[in-house]
Design a protein around this motif. Structure first.
Motif, PDB file in Angstrom:
ATOM      1  N   THR A  77      -1.953  26.208  24.784  1.00 53.02           N
ATOM      2  CA  THR A  77      -1.719  24.969  24.021  1.00 53.02           C
ATOM      3  C   THR A  77      -0.910  23.962  24.833  1.00 53.02           C
ATOM      4  OG1 THR A  77       0.214  26.033  22.998  1.00 53.02           O
ATOM      5  CG2 THR A  77      -1.847  26.071  21.752  1.00 53.02           C
ATOM      6  N   VAL A  78       0.039  24.448  25.638  1.00 56.49           N
ATOM      7  CA  VAL A  78       0.855  23.550  26.461  1.00 56.49           C
ATOM      8  C   VAL A  78      -0.019  22.856  27.496  1.00 56.49           C
ATOM      9  CG1 VAL A  78       2.732  23.462  28.163  1.00 56.49           C
ATOM     10  CG2 VAL A  78       2.959  24.899  26.130  1.00 56.49           C
ATOM     11  N   VAL A  83      -3.267  18.118  29.312  1.00 56.11           N
ATOM     12  CA  VAL A  83      -4.565  17.585  29.723  1.00 56.11           C
ATOM     13  C   VAL A  83      -4.985  16.452  28.799  1.00 56.11           C
ATOM     14  CG1 VAL A  83      -7.032  18.098  29.951  1.00 56.11           C
ATOM     15  CG2 VAL A  83      -5.330  19.724  30.817  1.00 56.11           C
ATOM     16  N   ASP A  84      -4.830  16.643  27.478  1.00 61.24           N
ATOM     17  CA  ASP A  84      -5.221  15.609  26.514  1.00 61.24           C
ATOM     18  C   ASP A  84      -4.454  14.315  26.752  1.00 61.24           C
ATOM     19  OD1 ASP A  84      -6.987  17.365  25.363  1.00 61.24           O
ATOM     20  OD2 ASP A  84      -5.687  17.904  23.681  1.00 61.24           O
ATOM     21  N   LYS A 107      -7.027  20.029  34.515  1.00 68.24           N
ATOM     22  CA  LYS A 107      -6.438  21.265  33.980  1.00 68.24           C
ATOM     23  C   LYS A 107      -5.883  22.127  35.106  1.00 68.24           C
ATOM     24  CE  LYS A 107      -7.564  25.388  31.256  1.00 68.24           C
ATOM     25  NZ  LYS A 107      -8.632  26.126  30.537  1.00 68.24           N
ATOM     26  N   ASP A 108      -6.656  22.286  36.182  1.00 64.15           N
ATOM     27  CA  ASP A 108      -6.195  23.096  37.317  1.00 64.15           C
ATOM     28  C   ASP A 108      -4.944  22.483  37.947  1.00 64.15           C
ATOM     29  OD1 ASP A 108      -8.356  24.725  36.848  1.00 64.15           O
ATOM     30  OD2 ASP A 108      -9.596  23.858  38.440  1.00 64.15           O
ATOM     31  N   GLN A 109      -4.948  21.170  38.093  1.00 61.27           N
ATOM     32  CA  GLN A 109      -3.816  20.480  38.715  1.00 61.27           C
ATOM     33  C   GLN A 109      -2.553  20.610  37.857  1.00 61.27           C
ATOM     34  OE1 GLN A 109      -4.490  16.268  39.469  1.00 61.27           O
ATOM     35  NE2 GLN A 109      -2.282  15.853  39.334  1.00 61.27           N
ATOM     36  N   LEU A 110      -2.703  20.390  36.563  1.00 61.45           N
ATOM     37  CA  LEU A 110      -1.552  20.466  35.669  1.00 61.45           C
ATOM     38  C   LEU A 110      -1.027  21.887  35.531  1.00 61.45           C
ATOM     39  CD1 LEU A 110      -2.778  17.935  32.962  1.00 61.45           C
ATOM     40  CD2 LEU A 110      -0.769  17.668  34.423  1.00 61.45           C
ATOM     41  N   PRO A 116       5.718  26.460  37.885  1.00 60.51           N
ATOM     42  CA  PRO A 116       7.103  26.721  38.307  1.00 60.51           C
ATOM     43  C   PRO A 116       8.112  26.639  37.167  1.00 60.51           C
ATOM     44  CG  PRO A 116       6.010  25.240  39.845  1.00 60.51           C
ATOM     45  CD  PRO A 116       5.111  25.355  38.651  1.00 60.51           C
ATOM     46  N   ARG A 117       7.763  25.934  36.084  1.00 61.36           N
ATOM     47  CA  ARG A 117       8.696  25.785  34.955  1.00 61.36           C
ATOM     48  C   ARG A 117       8.448  26.802  33.848  1.00 61.36           C
ATOM     49  NH1 ARG A 117       7.850  19.823  33.192  1.00 61.36           N
ATOM     50  NH2 ARG A 117       5.966  19.887  34.461  1.00 61.36           N
ATOM     51  N   ALA A 118       7.417  27.621  34.020  1.00 59.68           N
ATOM     52  CA  ALA A 118       7.068  28.591  32.980  1.00 59.68           C
ATOM     53  C   ALA A 118       8.008  29.799  33.024  1.00 59.68           C
ATOM     54  CB  ALA A 118       5.625  29.059  33.169  1.00 59.68           C
TER      55      ALA A 118
END
Length: 309
Positions: A77-78, A83-84, A107-110, A116-118
């Motif tokens: 969802t994040v 992406v949206d 999507k791949d880029q984001l 790293p923040r996950a």
């Protein structure tokens, strides 16, 4: 140190690994935390956790190992929301529709930007090698998790000639025979109160039963209708209870009071000694159970196994 599951792998060739060599190879593939851009990473850790330094805990000819897997938790969802937002911004600023391929690239880029923040989560999967019994036994709740450990072990040591054990007759046939009493249940075993039955037709319906007399009319009616038992709760010598499935995986494995009492009788406050004692008790019980169980299942098919000369 009690396993909750036991997924069995049979060595197809004699395999007697030296504990020191195994230690060296697992140390070379030791666990390291995920890097900033990595979705997951796995490697070997001490089975004793922070209280141990060695990657192999050997006792009585059995070698306990532990695989740690760490993965970054990035909810779908994040990523979807990010992406949206990007898609909406592009379509507003550039007055055009964003194509499916471009959405996937976004999507791949984001995903890479958010990784790293996950947060990270980890799990440990335990197993032990039993060369004298010709088995690798994995405490895993799923086939995938067990295969993951076997694959990682094969990668670490270079060779791992194993396969799941095979029996002479289909487990579902044996399970069903025990319940309809066309096959004698060996005296060392007792029926529990839980089973799963599957319809053999194309529709493949499933019936799960708990808290029932497994030789009662309700179960017998399902068997007479052509259903087969694919999971069955069993007890063994008042020492163990478990649910056995048609892949010969032992799930919800519980060691009885008599085993626990043996551990309680050991007069020591040393955590390492108690761990050793529990591991010894567990491996000895499983070493007695497994050949008895395979024999009860109609005998093991050893046609693809090379025995020692």
């Amino acid at each position: 140190m009690w396993f909750k599951n036991a997924r069995l792998f049979r060595f197809t060739k004699p395999f007697d690994i030296d504990p020191e060599e195994l230690e060296q190879k697992l140390e070379a593939a030791a666990f390291k935390p995920c890097g900033p851009q990595e979705a997951f990473r796995q490697g070997w850790v001490s089975p004793l956790g922070r209280k141990g330094q060695q990657h192999v805990h050997s006792a009585g000819g059995y070698h306990l190992i532990a695989l740690r897997r760490e993965e970054r938790v990035l909810p779908a969802t994040v990523v979807r929301e990010a992406v949206d937002e990007q898609v909406e911004q592009i379509e507003t600023e550039q007055v055009r529709k964003v194509a499916r391929k471009e959405k996937q690239e976004l999507k791949d880029q984001l995903t890479q930007e958010l990784l790293p923040r996950a947060f990270t989560k980890s799990r440990r999967t335990f197993a032990y090698l039993a060369p004298k019994d010709g088995l690798l036994i994995v405490d895993a709740s799923s086939d995938k998790q067990a295969e993951e450990l076997a694959s990682e072990l094969r990668r670490a040591i270079g060779s791992l000639p194993v396969r799941p054990p095979a029996v002479e007759q289909a487990p579902a046939f044996t399970f069903s025979g025990w319940l309809n009493e066309s096959i004698d249940l060996p005296g060392a075993f007792s029926l529990g109160t839980e089973c799963e039955l599957k319809d053999t037709s194309e529709e493949g319906g499933v019936v799960r039963c708990k808290g029932l007399d497994l030789r009662g009319d309700e179960i017998r009616n399902h068997l007479e209708a052509g259903m087969q038992v694919t999971k069955l709760a069993l007890g063994w010598e008042d020492a163990l209870t478990f649910v056995l499935d048609e892949d010969l995986a032992l799930k919800r494995l519980k060691f009885g009071d008599t085993i626990q009492e043996k551990l309680d009788d050991i007069d020591t406050d040393d955590d390492h000694a108690r761990f050793d004692a529990a591991f010894n008790l567990m491996t000895l019980e499983l070493a007695r159970l497994i050949p008895t169980l395979l024999e009860a299942m109609g005998g093991e098919d050893r046609s693809a196994i090379v025995d020692a000369a």
